[in-house]
Design a protein around this motif. Sequence first.
Motif, PDB file in Angstrom:
ATOM      1  N   SER A 166      46.642  44.700  38.599  1.00 24.34           N
ATOM      2  CA  SER A 166      45.480  44.381  39.433  1.00 24.34           C
ATOM      3  C   SER A 166      45.101  45.561  40.317  1.00 24.34           C
ATOM      4  O   SER A 166      43.915  45.754  40.626  1.00 24.34           O
ATOM      5  CB  SER A 166      45.791  43.147  40.291  1.00 24.34           C
ATOM      6  N   GLU A 167      46.087  46.371  40.725  1.00 18.22           N
ATOM      7  CA  GLU A 167      45.779  47.547  41.536  1.00 18.22           C
ATOM      8  C   GLU A 167      44.979  48.566  40.728  1.00 18.22           C
ATOM      9  O   GLU A 167      44.020  49.165  41.231  1.00 18.22           O
ATOM     10  CB  GLU A 167      47.071  48.177  42.039  1.00 18.22           C
ATOM     11  N   LEU A 168      45.376  48.766  39.469  1.00 16.28           N
ATOM     12  CA  LEU A 168      44.637  49.696  38.619  1.00 16.28           C
ATOM     13  C   LEU A 168      43.247  49.167  38.318  1.00 16.28           C
ATOM     14  O   LEU A 168      42.275  49.929  38.268  1.00 16.28           O
ATOM     15  CB  LEU A 168      45.401  49.923  37.307  1.00 16.28           C
TER      16      LEU A 168
ATOM     17  N   PRO B 270      46.663  52.916  31.922  1.00 15.52           N
ATOM     18  CA  PRO B 270      47.564  51.767  32.091  1.00 15.52           C
ATOM     19  C   PRO B 270      48.817  52.066  32.891  1.00 15.52           C
ATOM     20  O   PRO B 270      49.631  51.164  33.091  1.00 15.52           O
ATOM     21  CB  PRO B 270      47.946  51.441  30.650  1.00 15.52           C
ATOM     22  N   ALA B 271      49.010  53.323  33.342  1.00 12.89           N
ATOM     23  CA  ALA B 271      50.265  53.697  33.988  1.00 12.89           C
ATOM     24  C   ALA B 271      49.994  54.670  35.121  1.00 12.89           C
ATOM     25  O   ALA B 271      48.893  55.222  35.254  1.00 12.89           O
ATOM     26  CB  ALA B 271      51.226  54.311  32.975  1.00 12.89           C
TER      27      ALA B 271
ATOM     28  N   GLN C  67      55.140  55.110  35.068  1.00 11.19           N
ATOM     29  CA  GLN C  67      55.474  53.701  35.246  1.00 11.19           C
ATOM     30  C   GLN C  67      54.287  52.876  34.779  1.00 11.19           C
ATOM     31  O   GLN C  67      53.202  52.965  35.351  1.00 11.19           O
ATOM     32  CB  GLN C  67      55.799  53.395  36.708  1.00 11.19           C
ATOM     33  N   PHE C  68      54.483  52.084  33.703  1.00 10.69           N
ATOM     34  CA  PHE C  68      53.402  51.250  33.197  1.00 10.69           C
ATOM     35  C   PHE C  68      53.246  50.014  34.078  1.00 10.69           C
ATOM     36  O   PHE C  68      54.228  49.466  34.595  1.00 10.69           O
ATOM     37  CB  PHE C  68      53.678  50.835  31.755  1.00 10.69           C
ATOM     38  N   ALA C  69      52.005  49.594  34.205  1.00  2.63           N
ATOM     39  CA  ALA C  69      51.705  48.441  35.053  1.00  2.63           C
ATOM     40  C   ALA C  69      52.142  47.149  34.372  1.00  2.63           C
ATOM     41  O   ALA C  69      52.209  47.055  33.144  1.00  2.63           O
ATOM     42  CB  ALA C  69      50.212  48.400  35.351  1.00  2.63           C
TER      43      ALA C  69
ATOM     44  N   HIS D   5      46.244  36.226  35.287  1.00  6.68           N
ATOM     45  CA  HIS D   5      45.033  36.427  36.081  1.00  6.68           C
ATOM     46  C   HIS D   5      44.366  37.754  35.716  1.00  6.68           C
ATOM     47  O   HIS D   5      43.135  37.844  35.679  1.00  6.68           O
ATOM     48  CB  HIS D   5      45.376  36.399  37.572  1.00  6.68           C
ATOM     49  N   ASP D   6      45.167  38.777  35.430  1.00  6.12           N
ATOM     50  CA  ASP D   6      44.596  40.075  35.036  1.00  6.12           C
ATOM     51  C   ASP D   6      43.860  39.972  33.709  1.00  6.12           C
ATOM     52  O   ASP D   6      42.806  40.590  33.523  1.00  6.12           O
ATOM     53  CB  ASP D   6      45.704  41.121  34.938  1.00  6.12           C
TER      54      ASP D   6
END
Length: 1014
Positions: A349-351, A373-374, A592-594, A599-600
Amino acid sequence: MNASHTNDPRVVLPSAPQAAAPFRFPVVAAIVPIVASLAIWFITGSMFALVFAALGPLAATGSYVDSRITARKNSRTESRRFAFELSTTQSAIAAHHRRETADLAERTPPAIFLVRDVHTDSSRWMREPNDVVPVHLGYGHVRSDLAIDGGGTQERLDPSIAESYQQLIESASHLQRAPIAVNGRLGIAIFGVEIVALSLARALSIQISRTLSPATTWARFRGAFSREEWASHLPHRVLRSDGGADADYGDHEFASAHWGKLGDDKPSVSISVVFSEQQVPSGHRIVISAAGDSTTVVSHPDKHQRRDFEPSFLGREQALAWALAAHDIASRDGLATHDAAVPDSVRFSELLAELGNDSVPSERSSRSLQSRPAVGAGGRTLVDLVANGPHAIVGGTTGSGKSELLISWVLAMAAESSPGDVNFLLVDFKGGSAFTHLAELPHTVGIITDLDESVASRAFASLRAELQFRERTLAQAGARDVSELDTLPRLVIVVDEFAAMMADYPQLHALFSDVAARGRSLGVHLVLCTQRPSGVVRDSLLANADLRISLRVNNAADSSAVIGSDRAAELPAQARGRAWVAHGSSSAELVQFALATRHDIVAVASRWPATYRPRRPWCEPLAASIPLGALVEFSTIRSGESAAHFAHSGAPGTVRSRGVQHGGAVSFGLTDLPEEQRQTVAEWSAVRDGNIFIIGAPGSGKSVAIATIAEASMSASSTDRSDQELAIGAADGRGEDEAAVRVLAGGREPAGFWDVLAELHGQLDRDEAPGQRRASILLTIDDLDAVIARFDDDYRIAVLDRLARVLREGPARGIAVVASAQRITPALQSLVQLMPNVMRLRLNSRQDFVLSGGMSADYNPDLPPGGALWKGARVQIALGEAFPPVPMPARVVTLRSTENLVIASSRPRITAAAIAAAGWQVRELDGAPGSERELLIADTEKPIALIGSIDEWQSRWGSLALLRTHNTVVLDGCNLSDFRQLARTRELPPPLASGSGHYWRITEDGADRVRLSI
């Protein structure tokens, strides 16, 4: 002689050969015996005393000769000793020189050796020198530390011995072609031929970078060095400039490299390349001339170091290879000071919040699949499957976060690329639950799991057709690749547990290798994820998968198989989603992958119109229930369309046309053609296809298949009755009009089935009148194996022969057969050969399927009722509204009580009672032979029934034949042997059903069935 200790840096020269002692002739010894002999002779006067006078000279002469011989032997012995010790000393000198050379090479190996040692030992950086930075220049003459002892005073030696000593001393004092090392901290400047100077400076730079720790040292590259790509990949903090105003010594700088301590602006090591010796900057105490024919140290604080040498060079690609490997090792060990920390976890969600709504592309952009994605050390990591791929390999052990990585990556691509740009085909072979929620994305065209083998098989078959479809689309548009089209989205195939998929479908290796080879231009990309990449992903796939991602793996081999190094095996187990990302020739980056939530997925899906429906690469599976009437609306379903409405269209009782014909064929179901990405009507034509044999287990839909084909043929006949077309007119099969078409159903009762075959034989025997329309007949036989088994042996052979003739001659005479069976029994072997079109429904075992003529790989135990293999394709038979055809009853003639009967019975009393009850006057056969004829011509009110046992009639030979001309002869309870003796014929009578109350009546043509009137 040499010292006893092999590593002693001293060598003792061999002693010179010892000269022979001088020797004179013994004159006194020779004279004394003569004097003594003369004195004795004088005293004694004996002449014999004079003999002793000769002994002295003889003894002296012998002694002299012996001394000379001994001197020569000693001289030769000394010469051999000296030669041996000389050779031993030379070997000792050579051995010591080899050790010295090896020690020098180990202390300062050439740069080419460093490049070959990809796994550079990072502990060397922990032993960083403070004063001396030795670097290898090349090879040449080097003073040896070997000391020479002995040899004596050479002025007194023989010239040859002295020359040997001189050669030993000279060879011991210098090493031939030994590594030449200098202290890099003195500063090195090189001038001369550009390519030679740069190659030598590049080799020196790699050595210095290997010696000085990136944790404490920065590097600055100017001029030509700043334009070489390898320099930017060093693990040190690198500063680059093109010279000019930033140069230390003006505009004449050609190339320079400086290494210094962090926090100290004064460089500690410097290497410069200039055009001429006059341009050497201050602070460079070592100056090297790199001429075309020779390389020389022209300036050095130690005059002994000023010499010609053979330089060691290094190419740009070799330097880049070392820099990449060194950077990876420094990052692994935490020595790369310019790497910021990678976050422990990232929420998707931050990305997504960073993208915002403004980043949704308004126009199609198929040239890239950029996604973020990371998060890496420098922020969000950009991954572009088009630019960095075209395919990707993802490795990771259980619990490392493979599924989460794939979900985040798919969501990241979906967030930045519209459904018109990219579609996703998701393959999950570890239970089927990983990608379930991704079906909400409008980009998703399908999810394949290992839970439904049939769906997976047809989906994989459609992928080949997808490649052909894209090739045709590109060819029609005149485009070279998919990026030039506006109508064809890219297709990303994401496979979770690639190894499991290959284990279940090994034949897919060829398909995925084909996709890997042609996917770039066709817009098809592979993302293959597996726990053990080593040995699973073949070279043909790896060669086209430049994008590599490795989560934590169990061993170095799996890590090396993905990213080329073992650092993925050292990732911490608790860091879920932590991975190394590498593509092409770039070094791996730790990211670091999210981690995404449901919800995303909803948030990404909401970025695109909900009404968008992408084209699917395959059709929906065939419905388990398809109304026959729906086929009238059906032409062909292609990929992306849906056949769901065929499962429920039309309610019972609705008036509609059915059984659409296509070129003289009737439609009875739908055919699934995944390899062509379409579904079409399943058709059967009697003229084109001939007879059909349907085989299936109980409950597989055999009876329904026969009913559907019969109903479809009946419906088709109502619109077109061409001579070459099979159709059905009268359902009861008893129409007398030869121009009408009929359906005949062969039931399980032998009597009725016998009559059907008899009628068809009559049809085959009958000559058609000129211009007479040929009748079209469909014979349906349900459970043919059970029908044949009900006949006795004599009848079974006849039935098989008659049915074989119908199968063989029928299609040319308008007769077609549709038969079903549960298995192919030995009795059916010959008949099946005459029914080339076999429809295989569900069978109980693979063995039964193979015995029926099917391929083992095509066996599917999960076929629904009505599901079959027909002409090599999966077919679902439609459901009609009519019941299966009703078998014809056996033909029986009713005897009227107006004619005399002659009856031969195996049970006369029982038969007599039945005949009497039916209205005949019963008389028993008795009296003399011949009296039976008078009984039948007697004048009575009721017709006479003359009854006798079989034995009685056989004893009256010829009586039945005479009575048959004017009376009806009936046989009751006879076996075939009795029938043939009494009827005097070899023809088989029609079979009688047990307990039916039917009799045989002997006729001119043989026999028929009769019954008494009720």
